[in-house]
Design a protein around this motif. Structure first.
Motif, short mmCIF file in Angstrom:
data_model
loop_
_atom_site.label_atom_id
_atom_site.label_comp_id
_atom_site.label_asym_id
_atom_site.label_seq_id
_atom_site.Cartn_x
_atom_site.Cartn_y
_atom_site.Cartn_z
N GLN A 40 -11.38 -33.10 48.45
CA GLN A 40 -10.44 -32.16 47.85
C GLN A 40 -10.28 -32.42 46.36
O GLN A 40 -10.12 -31.50 45.58
CB GLN A 40 -9.08 -32.29 48.56
N TYR A 41 -10.31 -33.69 45.97
CA TYR A 41 -10.06 -34.06 44.58
C TYR A 41 -11.34 -34.42 43.84
O TYR A 41 -11.41 -34.31 42.63
CB TYR A 41 -9.07 -35.23 44.52
N GLY A 42 -12.34 -34.86 44.55
CA GLY A 42 -13.65 -35.11 43.96
C GLY A 42 -13.78 -36.42 43.23
O GLY A 42 -14.73 -37.14 43.41
N LEU A 66 -18.40 -30.75 43.35
CA LEU A 66 -17.84 -29.57 42.70
C LEU A 66 -16.40 -29.84 42.26
O LEU A 66 -16.01 -29.49 41.14
CB LEU A 66 -17.89 -28.37 43.65
N SER A 67 -15.63 -30.49 43.11
CA SER A 67 -14.26 -30.85 42.74
C SER A 67 -14.23 -31.83 41.58
O SER A 67 -13.39 -31.74 40.70
CB SER A 67 -13.53 -31.45 43.95
N VAL A 69 -16.43 -32.13 39.19
CA VAL A 69 -16.76 -31.38 37.97
C VAL A 69 -15.52 -30.62 37.50
O VAL A 69 -15.23 -30.56 36.29
CB VAL A 69 -17.96 -30.43 38.20
N SER A 70 -14.78 -30.07 38.43
CA SER A 70 -13.54 -29.37 38.09
C SER A 70 -12.52 -30.33 37.47
O SER A 70 -11.83 -29.98 36.50
CB SER A 70 -12.95 -28.70 39.33
N VAL A 71 -12.42 -31.54 38.01
CA VAL A 71 -11.53 -32.56 37.45
C VAL A 71 -11.95 -32.88 36.02
O VAL A 71 -11.11 -32.97 35.11
CB VAL A 71 -11.53 -33.84 38.33
N ARG A 73 -13.63 -30.96 33.93
CA ARG A 73 -13.32 -29.80 33.09
C ARG A 73 -11.85 -29.78 32.71
O ARG A 73 -11.48 -29.59 31.55
CB ARG A 73 -13.70 -28.51 33.81
N ASN A 74 -10.99 -30.00 33.70
CA ASN A 74 -9.54 -30.02 33.43
C ASN A 74 -9.17 -31.18 32.51
O ASN A 74 -8.31 -31.03 31.64
CB ASN A 74 -8.75 -30.11 34.73
N HIS A 77 -10.21 -30.01 29.09
CA HIS A 77 -9.41 -28.86 28.68
C HIS A 77 -7.98 -29.27 28.30
O HIS A 77 -7.40 -28.75 27.36
CB HIS A 77 -9.39 -27.81 29.79
N GLU A 78 -7.41 -30.22 29.05
CA GLU A 78 -6.05 -30.67 28.80
C GLU A 78 -5.97 -31.77 27.74
O GLU A 78 -4.89 -32.27 27.44
CB GLU A 78 -5.41 -31.19 30.10
#
Length: 88
Positions: A40-42, A66-67, A69-71, A73-74, A77-78
């Motif tokens: 879920q968190y990756g 995938l998760s 990579v999303s972490v 990116r965030n 971004h943050e």
């Protein structure tokens, strides 16, 4: 997590009352299982590194990657590194 699931199943299987209780607890247990699911968190960021480094579980499959990579990116971004940077 699989070991914990196995232990829980073994203990619940020993008692009729535990089985009844588990029927009532099933929705809560499913929600908890999702919260502790590493896919879920990756991954988690490694702090103290100049950049975005995300550590994923060694057995990660595609949903976990995938998760992760999303972490990442965030994290970028943050501007987490900028927020944690010590200003002199």
């Amino acid at each position: 997590m699989q070991g914990l699931k196995s232990l829980l199943t073994d203990e619940v299987g020993k008692s009729f009352m535990a089985k009844c209780g588990m029927v009532l607890m099933a929705p809560v247990v499913k929600k908890l299982w999702k919260r502790f699911n590493y896919e879920q968190y990756g991954g988690s960021p490694l702090l103290g590194v100049n950049g975005a480094v995300i550590k994923a579980h060694g057995r990660s499959k595609s949903p976990a990657i995938l998760s992760a990579v999303s972490v990442a990116r965030n994290f970028i971004h943050e501007n987490v590194n900028g927020l944690l940077e010590i200003k002199e």
